[in-house]
Design an enzyme around this catalytic site. Structure first.
Site, PDB file in Angstrom:
ATOM      1  N   GLY A 187       0.795  -1.334   0.071  1.00 52.33           N
ATOM      2  CA  GLY A 187       0.000  -0.018  -0.010  1.00 52.33           C
ATOM      3  C   GLY A 187       0.832   1.118  -0.262  1.00 52.33           C
ATOM      4  O   GLY A 187       0.577   2.361   0.580  1.00 52.33           O
TER       5      GLY A 187
ATOM      6  N   GLN B  96       8.271   7.136  -8.926  1.00 56.84           N
ATOM      7  CA  GLN B  96       7.417   7.752  -9.952  1.00 56.84           C
ATOM      8  C   GLN B  96       6.115   7.596  -9.926  1.00 56.84           C
ATOM      9  O   GLN B  96       5.203   8.381 -10.134  1.00 56.84           O
ATOM     10  CB  GLN B  96       7.857   7.489 -11.503  1.00 56.84           C
ATOM     11  CG  GLN B  96       9.290   7.856 -11.773  1.00 56.84           C
ATOM     12  CD  GLN B  96       9.636   9.454 -11.407  1.00 56.84           C
ATOM     13  OE1 GLN B  96       8.716  10.161 -11.881  1.00 56.84           O
ATOM     14  NE2 GLN B  96      10.631   9.746 -10.750  1.00 56.84           N
ATOM     15  N   GLU B  97       5.659   6.174  -9.483  1.00 60.39           N
ATOM     16  CA  GLU B  97       4.363   5.903  -9.209  1.00 60.39           C
ATOM     17  C   GLU B  97       3.588   6.694  -8.193  1.00 60.39           C
ATOM     18  O   GLU B  97       2.351   7.343  -8.386  1.00 60.39           O
ATOM     19  CB  GLU B  97       4.029   4.503  -8.508  1.00 60.39           C
ATOM     20  CG  GLU B  97       4.698   3.397  -9.558  1.00 60.39           C
ATOM     21  CD  GLU B  97       4.098   1.883  -9.400  1.00 60.39           C
ATOM     22  OE1 GLU B  97       3.450   1.789  -8.325  1.00 60.39           O
ATOM     23  OE2 GLU B  97       4.954   1.239  -9.612  1.00 60.39           O
TER      24      GLU B  97
ATOM     25  N   MET C   7      -4.714  -7.444  -6.711  1.00 57.65           N
ATOM     26  CA  MET C   7      -4.266  -8.465  -7.378  1.00 57.65           C
ATOM     27  C   MET C   7      -5.525  -9.325  -7.839  1.00 57.65           C
ATOM     28  O   MET C   7      -5.586 -10.328  -7.962  1.00 57.65           O
ATOM     29  CB  MET C   7      -3.260  -9.270  -6.543  1.00 57.65           C
ATOM     30  CG  MET C   7      -2.214  -8.460  -6.176  1.00 57.65           C
ATOM     31  SD  MET C   7      -1.236  -7.747  -7.691  1.00 57.65           S
ATOM     32  CE  MET C   7      -0.516  -9.181  -8.324  1.00 57.65           C
ATOM     33  N   ARG C   8      -6.646  -8.576  -8.300  1.00 56.47           N
ATOM     34  CA  ARG C   8      -7.615  -9.378  -9.029  1.00 56.47           C
ATOM     35  C   ARG C   8      -8.179  -8.721 -10.010  1.00 56.47           C
ATOM     36  O   ARG C   8      -8.199  -7.582 -10.487  1.00 56.47           O
ATOM     37  CB  ARG C   8      -8.877  -9.198  -7.905  1.00 56.47           C
ATOM     38  CG  ARG C   8      -8.685  -9.586  -6.372  1.00 56.47           C
ATOM     39  CD  ARG C   8      -8.281 -11.192  -6.444  1.00 56.47           C
ATOM     40  NE  ARG C   8      -9.367 -11.891  -6.753  1.00 56.47           N
ATOM     41  CZ  ARG C   8      -9.219 -13.133  -6.956  1.00 56.47           C
ATOM     42  NH1 ARG C   8      -7.941 -14.016  -6.802  1.00 56.47           N
ATOM     43  NH2 ARG C   8     -10.084 -14.118  -7.365  1.00 56.47           N
ATOM     44  N   ILE C   9      -8.522  -9.593 -11.133  1.00 55.84           N
ATOM     45  CA  ILE C   9      -8.970  -9.231 -12.208  1.00 55.84           C
ATOM     46  C   ILE C   9     -10.433  -8.678 -12.255  1.00 55.84           C
ATOM     47  O   ILE C   9     -11.372  -9.284 -11.744  1.00 55.84           O
ATOM     48  CB  ILE C   9      -8.945 -10.253 -13.514  1.00 55.84           C
ATOM     49  CG1 ILE C   9      -7.564 -10.588 -13.643  1.00 55.84           C
ATOM     50  CG2 ILE C   9      -9.886 -10.061 -14.645  1.00 55.84           C
ATOM     51  CD1 ILE C   9      -7.032 -11.795 -14.399  1.00 55.84           C
TER      52      ILE C   9
ATOM     53  N   HIS D 154       0.510   0.399 -13.398  1.00 57.95           N
ATOM     54  CA  HIS D 154       1.364  -0.585 -13.692  1.00 57.95           C
ATOM     55  C   HIS D 154       2.584  -0.368 -13.777  1.00 57.95           C
ATOM     56  O   HIS D 154       3.120   0.759 -14.315  1.00 57.95           O
ATOM     57  CB  HIS D 154       0.770  -1.226 -15.193  1.00 57.95           C
ATOM     58  CG  HIS D 154       1.493  -2.409 -15.576  1.00 57.95           C
ATOM     59  ND1 HIS D 154       1.084  -3.604 -15.042  1.00 57.95           N
ATOM     60  CD2 HIS D 154       2.253  -2.424 -16.473  1.00 57.95           C
ATOM     61  CE1 HIS D 154       1.949  -4.422 -15.706  1.00 57.95           C
ATOM     62  NE2 HIS D 154       2.747  -3.828 -16.509  1.00 57.95           N
TER      63      HIS D 154
ATOM     64  N   ASP E 257      -4.347  -5.126 -17.935  1.00 60.38           N
ATOM     65  CA  ASP E 257      -3.589  -3.909 -18.331  1.00 60.38           C
ATOM     66  C   ASP E 257      -3.616  -3.222 -19.850  1.00 60.38           C
ATOM     67  O   ASP E 257      -2.584  -3.031 -20.418  1.00 60.38           O
ATOM     68  CB  ASP E 257      -1.926  -4.291 -18.165  1.00 60.38           C
ATOM     69  CG  ASP E 257      -1.831  -4.744 -16.662  1.00 60.38           C
ATOM     70  OD1 ASP E 257      -2.465  -4.212 -15.813  1.00 60.38           O
ATOM     71  OD2 ASP E 257      -1.035  -5.858 -16.462  1.00 60.38           O
TER      72      ASP E 257
ATOM     73  N   ARG F   3     -15.836 -14.934  -9.281  1.00 62.65           N
ATOM     74  CA  ARG F   3     -15.363 -13.853  -9.471  1.00 62.65           C
ATOM     75  C   ARG F   3     -16.429 -12.753  -9.388  1.00 62.65           C
ATOM     76  O   ARG F   3     -16.534 -11.710  -8.818  1.00 62.65           O
ATOM     77  CB  ARG F   3     -14.544 -13.784 -10.825  1.00 62.65           C
ATOM     78  CG  ARG F   3     -13.631 -12.524 -10.847  1.00 62.65           C
ATOM     79  CD  ARG F   3     -13.018 -12.524 -12.243  1.00 62.65           C
ATOM     80  NE  ARG F   3     -11.980 -13.468 -12.562  1.00 62.65           N
ATOM     81  CZ  ARG F   3     -10.826 -13.460 -11.809  1.00 62.65           C
ATOM     82  NH1 ARG F   3     -10.669 -12.759 -11.091  1.00 62.65           N
ATOM     83  NH2 ARG F   3     -10.006 -14.510 -12.256  1.00 62.65           N
TER      84      ARG F   3
HETATM   85  C1  GRF Z   1       2.932  -1.270  -7.709  1.00 56.96           C
HETATM   86  O1  GRF Z   1       4.214  -1.584  -8.263  1.00 56.96           O
HETATM   87  C2  GRF Z   1       1.879  -0.798  -8.789  1.00 56.96           C
HETATM   88  O2  GRF Z   1       2.409  -0.653 -10.009  1.00 56.96           O
HETATM   89  C3  GRF Z   1       1.598  -2.593  -8.916  1.00 56.96           C
HETATM   90  O3  GRF Z   1       1.414  -3.066  -7.719  1.00 56.96           O
HETATM   91  C4  GRF Z   1       2.253  -2.484  -7.048  1.00 56.96           C
HETATM   92  C5  GRF Z   1       1.875  -1.931  -5.664  1.00 56.96           C
HETATM   93  O4  GRF Z   1       2.586  -1.457  -4.812  1.00 56.96           O
HETATM   94  N1  GRF Z   1      -0.009  -2.518  -9.643  1.00 56.96           N
HETATM   95  P1  GRF Z   1       1.939  -0.809  -3.421  1.00 56.96           P
HETATM   96  O5  GRF Z   1       1.265  -1.686  -2.704  1.00 56.96           O
HETATM   97  O6  GRF Z   1       1.148   0.347  -3.793  1.00 56.96           O
HETATM   98  O7  GRF Z   1       3.188  -0.443  -2.605  1.00 56.96           O
END
Ligand code: GRF
Length: 223
Positions: free
Chosen positions: A17, A178-179, A95-97, A114, A150, A70
């Site tokens: 998170g 960067q995220e 982590m779920r579609i 992503h 994605d 699902r």
């Molecule tokens: C990140 O790398 C994001 O791009 C990917 O999952 C990771 C989540 O990281 N989808 P966090 O739980 O926010 O630290």
């Protein structure tokens, strides 16, 4: 940022998170016209739930293992999202579609981040795949969520170099940095109603073009 009303976010996360934390921090510092109405995880052990708890944010675990399909899991998530008054669904390491029932409940209102430059390297373990491929750059992509993995329209990307000495961990950390910048920015653009979606092309109203190129390894020849 301004005096406009705050957009109500739901953040869905399965892991540690850190992206959630960057959104919490920027909301608290008043940089975002947004408030997190709910944090949902499918994983009872997710660090994201603890971060939400610590920040005093409404949070629940909807454990996918307790559902037969699902769709049933997604219906439970959708009903919690609607109850919380969600206007924008922010997937942050979820982590779920997402199935059709979920997509239809929030059309063009679900975004994901992503850790690669889509359309290169969709799926999992993409930092390792970018290194193994020998790519000189990777980065992160914020995109709308559609029925594929994605594949949705791209909203924003940030580019980072890949160095010869990089491991999966060092590259992941560089990308995460960067995220934490671009995800809050995209949320702010939604809050300001500046995101214009035309088929696959997403434009941000009033944003300026900055023309620059980055080369890795750098060139040393005279121009
Ligand atoms: C990140 O790398 C994001 O791009 C990917 O999952 C990771 C989540 O990281 N989808 P966090 O739980 O926010 O630290």
């Amino acid at each position: 940022m301004g005096s406009q009303k705050k957009i109500h976010l739901a953040v869905l996360a399965s892991g540690s998170g850190t992206n959630l934390q960057s959104i919490i921090d920027q909301c608290q510092q008043g940089f975002l016209d947004a408030e997190i109405a709910i944090v949902i995880s499918n994983n009872p052990d997710a660090g994201a739930l603890r971060r939400a708890e610590q920040a005093g944010i409404n949070n629940i675990c909807v454990n996918h293992r307790e559902f037969d399909s699902r769709e049933e899991f997604d219906l439970a998530v959708v009903s919690a999202l609607q109850e919380a008054g969600t206007e924008l669904v922010v997937l942050a390491g979820f982590m779920r579609i997402v199935s059709e029932v979920f997509l239809q409940a929030f059309p063009q209102r679900i975004i994901n981040i992503h850790p690669a430059l889509l359309p290169a390297f969709p799926g999992l373990h993409v930092q390792r795949k970018a290194i193994e491929y020998g790519a000189k750059f990777s980065g992160c992509t914020v995109h709308l969520v559609d029925g594929g993995v994605d594949t949705g329209p791209i909203i924003a990307q940030a580019v980072v170099p890949i160095f010869a000495a990089d491991s999966e961990d060092t590259l992941s950390a560089r990308i995460l940095g960067q995220e934490h910048k671009i995800y809050p920015q995209v949320i702010q653009w939604f809050a300001e109603e500046r995101v214009v979606i035309k088929n696959r092309q997403v434009q941000i109203k009033h944003s300026k073009n900055v023309e620059s190129a980055t080369i890795n390894p750098p060139v040393s020849t005279a121009e």
